[in-house]
Design a protein around this motif. Structure first.
Motif, PDB file in Angstrom:
ATOM      1  N   GLU A   1       0.853  -1.186   0.000  1.00  0.00           N
ATOM      2  CA  GLU A   1       0.000   0.000   0.000  1.00  0.00           C
ATOM      3  C   GLU A   1       0.891   1.238   0.000  1.00  0.00           C
ATOM      4  N   PHE A   2       1.102   1.803  -1.182  1.00  0.00           N
ATOM      5  CA  PHE A   2       1.895   3.016  -1.294  1.00  0.00           C
ATOM      6  C   PHE A   2       1.050   4.225  -0.905  1.00  0.00           C
ATOM      7  N   THR A   3       1.706   5.207  -0.314  1.00  0.00           N
ATOM      8  CA  THR A   3       0.999   6.386   0.194  1.00  0.00           C
ATOM      9  C   THR A   3       1.459   7.683  -0.439  1.00  0.00           C
ATOM     10  N   THR A   4       2.648   7.685  -1.068  1.00  0.00           N
ATOM     11  CA  THR A   4       3.188   8.932  -1.609  1.00  0.00           C
ATOM     12  C   THR A   4       4.269   8.629  -2.644  1.00  0.00           C
ATOM     13  N   VAL A   5       4.393   9.481  -3.655  1.00  0.00           N
ATOM     14  CA  VAL A   5       5.477   9.370  -4.636  1.00  0.00           C
ATOM     15  C   VAL A   5       6.000  10.763  -4.963  1.00  0.00           C
ATOM     16  N   ASP A   6       7.251  10.820  -5.396  1.00  0.00           N
ATOM     17  CA  ASP A   6       7.825  12.067  -5.894  1.00  0.00           C
ATOM     18  C   ASP A   6       8.925  11.744  -6.889  1.00  0.00           C
TER      19      ASP A   6
ATOM     20  N   PHE B   1       5.684   4.040  11.401  1.00  0.00           N
ATOM     21  CA  PHE B   1       4.375   3.833  10.788  1.00  0.00           C
ATOM     22  C   PHE B   1       4.474   4.203   9.307  1.00  0.00           C
ATOM     23  N   GLY B   2       3.336   4.468   8.679  1.00  0.00           N
ATOM     24  CA  GLY B   2       3.334   4.776   7.259  1.00  0.00           C
ATOM     25  C   GLY B   2       4.059   6.075   6.928  1.00  0.00           C
ATOM     26  N   VAL B   3       4.603   6.132   5.714  1.00  0.00           N
ATOM     27  CA  VAL B   3       5.244   7.353   5.219  1.00  0.00           C
ATOM     28  C   VAL B   3       4.155   8.253   4.644  1.00  0.00           C
ATOM     29  N   LYS B   4       4.078   9.472   5.117  1.00  0.00           N
ATOM     30  CA  LYS B   4       3.042  10.395   4.656  1.00  0.00           C
ATOM     31  C   LYS B   4       3.448  11.094   3.374  1.00  0.00           C
ATOM     32  N   SER B   5       4.721  11.500   3.267  1.00  0.00           N
ATOM     33  CA  SER B   5       5.152  12.243   2.085  1.00  0.00           C
ATOM     34  C   SER B   5       6.652  12.091   1.881  1.00  0.00           C
ATOM     35  N   VAL B   6       7.083  12.082   0.617  1.00  0.00           N
ATOM     36  CA  VAL B   6       8.503  12.135   0.266  1.00  0.00           C
ATOM     37  C   VAL B   6       8.689  13.255  -0.757  1.00  0.00           C
ATOM     38  N   VAL B   7       9.803  13.998  -0.630  1.00  0.00           N
ATOM     39  CA  VAL B   7      10.083  15.092  -1.553  1.00  0.00           C
ATOM     40  C   VAL B   7      11.586  15.158  -1.799  1.00  0.00           C
ATOM     41  N   PHE B   8      11.977  15.271  -3.069  1.00  0.00           N
ATOM     42  CA  PHE B   8      13.378  15.463  -3.422  1.00  0.00           C
ATOM     43  C   PHE B   8      13.783  16.923  -3.205  1.00  0.00           C
ATOM     44  N   GLY B   9      15.037  17.132  -2.805  1.00  0.00           N
ATOM     45  CA  GLY B   9      15.573  18.481  -2.703  1.00  0.00           C
ATOM     46  C   GLY B   9      15.747  19.103  -4.070  1.00  0.00           C
ATOM     47  N   GLU B  10      15.895  20.436  -4.112  1.00  0.00           N
ATOM     48  CA  GLU B  10      15.983  21.156  -5.379  1.00  0.00           C
ATOM     49  C   GLU B  10      17.145  20.681  -6.239  1.00  0.00           C
ATOM     50  N   THR B  11      18.231  20.233  -5.626  1.00  0.00           N
ATOM     51  CA  THR B  11      19.397  19.796  -6.400  1.00  0.00           C
ATOM     52  C   THR B  11      19.518  18.276  -6.463  1.00  0.00           C
ATOM     53  N   ASP B  12      18.507  17.567  -5.958  1.00  0.00           N
ATOM     54  CA  ASP B  12      18.488  16.097  -5.951  1.00  0.00           C
ATOM     55  C   ASP B  12      19.621  15.481  -5.134  1.00  0.00           C
ATOM     56  N   LYS B  13      20.199  16.248  -4.217  1.00  0.00           N
ATOM     57  CA  LYS B  13      21.254  15.701  -3.377  1.00  0.00           C
ATOM     58  C   LYS B  13      20.690  15.024  -2.128  1.00  0.00           C
ATOM     59  N   PHE B  14      19.431  15.302  -1.825  1.00  0.00           N
ATOM     60  CA  PHE B  14      18.824  14.692  -0.645  1.00  0.00           C
ATOM     61  C   PHE B  14      17.342  14.455  -0.890  1.00  0.00           C
ATOM     62  N   LEU B  15      16.769  13.617  -0.025  1.00  0.00           N
ATOM     63  CA  LEU B  15      15.345  13.303  -0.032  1.00  0.00           C
ATOM     64  C   LEU B  15      14.830  13.493   1.384  1.00  0.00           C
ATOM     65  N   ILE B  16      13.681  14.120   1.520  1.00  0.00           N
ATOM     66  CA  ILE B  16      13.046  14.295   2.830  1.00  0.00           C
ATOM     67  C   ILE B  16      11.806  13.414   2.893  1.00  0.00           C
ATOM     68  N   SER B  17      11.618  12.735   4.012  1.00  0.00           N
ATOM     69  CA  SER B  17      10.398  11.948   4.225  1.00  0.00           C
ATOM     70  C   SER B  17       9.798  12.299   5.570  1.00  0.00           C
ATOM     71  N   ILE B  18       8.482  12.245   5.653  1.00  0.00           N
ATOM     72  CA  ILE B  18       7.785  12.446   6.926  1.00  0.00           C
ATOM     73  C   ILE B  18       6.867  11.266   7.173  1.00  0.00           C
TER      74      ILE B  18
END
Length: 570
Positions: free
Chosen positions: A495-500, A539-556
């Motif tokens: 069950e996927f919850t978020t993509v970026d 628990f489940g991942v609510k959101s993932v977002v790549f940084g502007e330069t793609d050097k990092f990924l943030i997840s909540i």
């Protein structure tokens, strides 16, 4: 958590996550604090729900679980074998501790509860209960500390501090209304006693044989919350708060302990105390705060059901600022392409589900521009068009509403409404260019795998051949050509919850209900697509977002309130 007197061994108590994951059990984990390696894991069939209290003596470890009668168990601190157990028989246990000189004597505190215990042979026996005499009995004893001579100091829900002589069950000294609120923290440093209250105040007390008087005090900013815990070393006072912040104040060389102390402006860390729902990376190329452009490529925002908006610098891993949105449970967030307007979808106390618009700069100045009601249902996602003139909002009931911004967000007017989806909206994306009838288009996805394309006025585009070559600004829709591959092969039951999608359009990150993040090659249309798996959330991942330069990924993660930064290594 408990720290052994060797200052190296640490014990932490674990929850069973409300039974949501069979592989996660209630246990105690023993760590080496210098290398963070696990030394031992204590598992016991008697542990229920969670370990809520821990305390070390030289030879014993005491633990209390979170089940009805709250079992107090003792463990050998070298072999970690169970020595004995008993029931605390109270609704809430707040803390336990060992007498510093009589290491088989234990005290537990909680709701209508201050009890003295002693380990006699292989049995834990209750020896005394608190006798308050003519003093007002508190509903909760919230915190306590043992002084070096064995005296106990307690703080309670009445704001009262009591001192109990070693071996006695009646208070010898009482500081009534030491705080005008419940006392959550007590600590002794040198000759001073420090107490922290829910109102954000820390008081330093000089305790003599028969007298106690307040020598100095320190107040933390109201935005940080109340005092939850205090730690003092030779140079600084550290404060943990009820709103998940850690603050620091430098101690003075002379005079009363807190005299002249000021909380440092830069927080050590800040977080959320309720579910985290919104995440957005700040646009690097913006018109705001030119003097702070060196921060822009690493700044991201989070927001949560607690109404907090938090800003972080991913390069320094520092908290930059936080802002509380009054009377609003925030579900989602987006930033205007020029960086000057912040919009949040949330539930306001007065008008229900609404869009909240704020002017924003990187220094943390937020000014509310407008709140507008767009739905009776919870808003699940919001997205600005590339030119910033239109905003799309998707809701839990499957409806999508588009609004036009007027006077920089101070007013809005509805452009279109669509209710073709039969379930919750999980993703919205705008086209990069005006590719259909000289206008932008929208793609949307729902929790039941529906996928549609719309015009800004919410006119359905029936023939997807007309939009198949559209380039999308983002890729947050859960279904569609670029993401269909995540649902196939061995991931068919996930069950996927978020993509970026990464900004170079080479990678696709997907978060799921198990707290895992999977990294795919973009586009991901093959049902047998390969991936790399990373685990971080309880628990489940609510959101993932790549940084502007793609050097990092943030997840909540929503329920674990966690924000994790991942470095991308290619």
């Amino acid at each position: 958590m408990a720290v052994h007197e060797d200052q190296v061994t640490i014990a932490t108590g674990q929850s069973d996550l409300d039974g949501t994951k069979k592989q996660v059990k209630t246990c105690i984990r023993i760590w080496n604090s210098t290398n963070l390696k696990t030394l031992h894991v204590i598992e016991d069939d008697g542990f229920q729900q969670a370990i809520i209290c821990l305390s070390f003596s030289q030879n014993l470890l005491a633990a209390v679980d979170n089940y009805e009668s709250h079992t107090l168990s003792l463990w050998d601190a070298k072999t970690y074998k169970k020595v004995s157990e008993t029931k605390c028989n109270t609704d809430i246990v707040c803390q336990i501790g060992f007498h510093p000189k009589k290491t088989t004597c234990i005290v537990s505190i909680g709701k209508d509860h201050l009890v003295f215990w002693d380990l006699k042979g292989s049995a834990i026996e209750q020896t005394m209960e608190a006798d308050y005499g003519e003093n007002e009995k508190p509903k909760f004893i919230i915190c306590m500390l043992f002084r070096a001579n064995g005296d106990i100091v307690t703080g309670d829900s009445n704001g009262t501090i009591m001192i109990w002589l070693s071996g006695q069950n009646t208070p010898s000294q009482v500081i009534r209304k030491a705080h005008q609120c419940p006392i959550f923290a007590l600590i002794e440093h040198k000759k001073s006693l420090l107490s922290g209250g829910r109102d954000g105040s820390i008081y330093a007390w000089d305790v003599k044989d028969s007298k106690c008087y307040k020598s100095s005090e320190l107040l933390i900013p109201a935005s940080a919350g109340g005092i939850r815990t205090i730690l003092v070393d030779d140079l600084f006072t550290y404060v943990g708060t009820t709103l998940n912040c850690i603050l620091r104040s430098e101690l003075q060389d002379t005079g009363p302990l807190l005299s002249g102390a000021i909380i440092e402006k830069n927080l050590i860390t800040q977080g959320h105390y309720d579910e985290v729902h919104g995440l957005r990376v700040y646009p690097a190329q913006t018109a705001v705060a030119p003097s702070l452009q060196q921060h822009a490529q690493g700044v991201f925002l989070t927001c949560g059901y607690d109404g907090m908006v938090c800003c972080y610098d991913s390069n320094t891993h520092q908290a930059l600022w936080k802002h509380w949105v009054k009377d609003c449970n925030i579900q989602c967030v987006d930033i205007h392409p020029n960086g000057t307007i912040l919009v949040m979808g949330g539930k306001s106390a007065d008008i229900g589900s609404s869009l909240c618009f704020f002017s924003i700069n990187l220094e943390g100045s937020l000014f509310e521009l407008n709140r507008s009601k767009v739905s009776k249902s919870m808003i699940t996602t919001v997205k600005f068009s590339p030119d910033g003139q239109t905003l799309a909002a998707g809701c839990y009931d499957g409806r999508i509403t588009t609004v036009r911004l007027i006077d920089d967000g101070r007013r809005t007017e509805i452009v279109g409404k669509c209710n073709i989806h039969q379930s919750s909206i999980t993703g919205l994306d705008w086209s990069k260019d005006k590719c259909y009838n000289e206008d932008y288009i929208l793609q949307s996805s729902s929790s039941t795998f529906e996928y549609f394309n719309f015009t800004p006025s919410c006119e359905l585009i029936n023939n997807l051949v007309e939009t198949r070559n559209a380039e999308w600004m983002t890729n947050n829709c859960m279904v569609g050509y670029h993401t269909n591959g995540i649902w196939g092969g061995e991931m068919a039951s996930t069950e996927f919850t978020t993509v970026d999608r990464s900004h170079d359009q080479n990678l696709l990150a997907a978060g799921d209900e198990d707290g895992d993040i999977k990294l795919y090659t973009h586009p991901c249309s093959n049902q047998e697509a390969k991936f790399k798996n990373f685990h971080g959330h309880a628990f489940g991942v609510k959101s993932v977002v790549f940084g502007e330069t793609d050097k990092f990924l943030i997840s909540i993660g929503n329920r674990d309130c966690a924000i994790i930064q991942w470095n991308l290594i290619k």
